[in-house]
Design a protein around this motif. Structure first.
Motif, PDB file in Angstrom:
ATOM      1  N   LYS A 180     -30.646  54.846  36.645  1.00 56.76           N
ATOM      2  CA  LYS A 180     -30.196  53.897  35.615  1.00 56.76           C
ATOM      3  C   LYS A 180     -29.354  52.779  36.251  1.00 56.76           C
ATOM      4  O   LYS A 180     -29.507  51.610  35.893  1.00 56.76           O
ATOM      5  CB  LYS A 180     -29.386  54.618  34.542  1.00 56.76           C
ATOM      6  N   ARG A 234     -29.559  51.572  39.296  1.00 54.51           N
ATOM      7  CA  ARG A 234     -30.427  50.669  40.052  1.00 54.51           C
ATOM      8  C   ARG A 234     -31.175  49.717  39.123  1.00 54.51           C
ATOM      9  O   ARG A 234     -31.284  48.527  39.393  1.00 54.51           O
ATOM     10  CB  ARG A 234     -31.416  51.469  40.903  1.00 54.51           C
ATOM     11  N   VAL A 235     -31.692  50.250  38.017  1.00 55.25           N
ATOM     12  CA  VAL A 235     -32.406  49.400  37.064  1.00 55.25           C
ATOM     13  C   VAL A 235     -31.430  48.423  36.404  1.00 55.25           C
ATOM     14  O   VAL A 235     -31.746  47.247  36.213  1.00 55.25           O
ATOM     15  CB  VAL A 235     -33.165  50.245  36.016  1.00 55.25           C
ATOM     16  N   SER A 244     -44.322  47.338  34.805  1.00 54.74           N
ATOM     17  CA  SER A 244     -43.755  48.544  35.405  1.00 54.74           C
ATOM     18  C   SER A 244     -44.479  49.794  34.940  1.00 54.74           C
ATOM     19  O   SER A 244     -45.270  49.764  33.999  1.00 54.74           O
ATOM     20  CB  SER A 244     -42.271  48.666  35.046  1.00 54.74           C
ATOM     21  N   VAL A 292     -39.833  53.476  34.251  1.00 57.19           N
ATOM     22  CA  VAL A 292     -39.067  52.250  34.497  1.00 57.19           C
ATOM     23  C   VAL A 292     -39.048  51.413  33.225  1.00 57.19           C
ATOM     24  O   VAL A 292     -38.002  50.878  32.830  1.00 57.19           O
ATOM     25  CB  VAL A 292     -39.654  51.448  35.678  1.00 57.19           C
ATOM     26  N   ILE A 340     -35.749  50.058  31.302  1.00 53.40           N
ATOM     27  CA  ILE A 340     -35.523  48.631  31.042  1.00 53.40           C
ATOM     28  C   ILE A 340     -35.271  48.413  29.557  1.00 53.40           C
ATOM     29  O   ILE A 340     -34.311  47.750  29.160  1.00 53.40           O
ATOM     30  CB  ILE A 340     -36.720  47.788  31.527  1.00 53.40           C
TER      31      ILE A 340
END
Length: 70
Positions: free
Chosen positions: A2, A4-5, A23, A27, A31
């Protein structure tokens, strides 16, 4: 994951122009969930389907099904 996104999302929203993100399912869920301020568990529970476009606004999400080509 989470984090990193979230970092990626923060980078791309600095520029106010519309974005197209393509994606894989998990992912995509993160998002969408980050934009809706959902918990990790809620993100994983979001629905997903193939051939779908999600338009993410400031406070809403619109789902568009892409017609089959076959």
């Amino acid at each position: 994951f989470k984090a990193r996104v979230s970092e990626f999302m923060n980078e791309i929203i600095q520029d106010q122009t519309p974005k197209l993100l393509i994606s894989h399912g998990i992912v995509n869920k993160f998002i969408r969930g980050i934009r809706m301020n959902l918990s990790g568990k809620e993100m994983i529970e979001l629905g997903e389907s193939q051939d779908t476009i999600y338009i993410l606004g400031d406070s809403e999400e619109k789902e568009i099904k892409v017609p089959s080509m076959g």
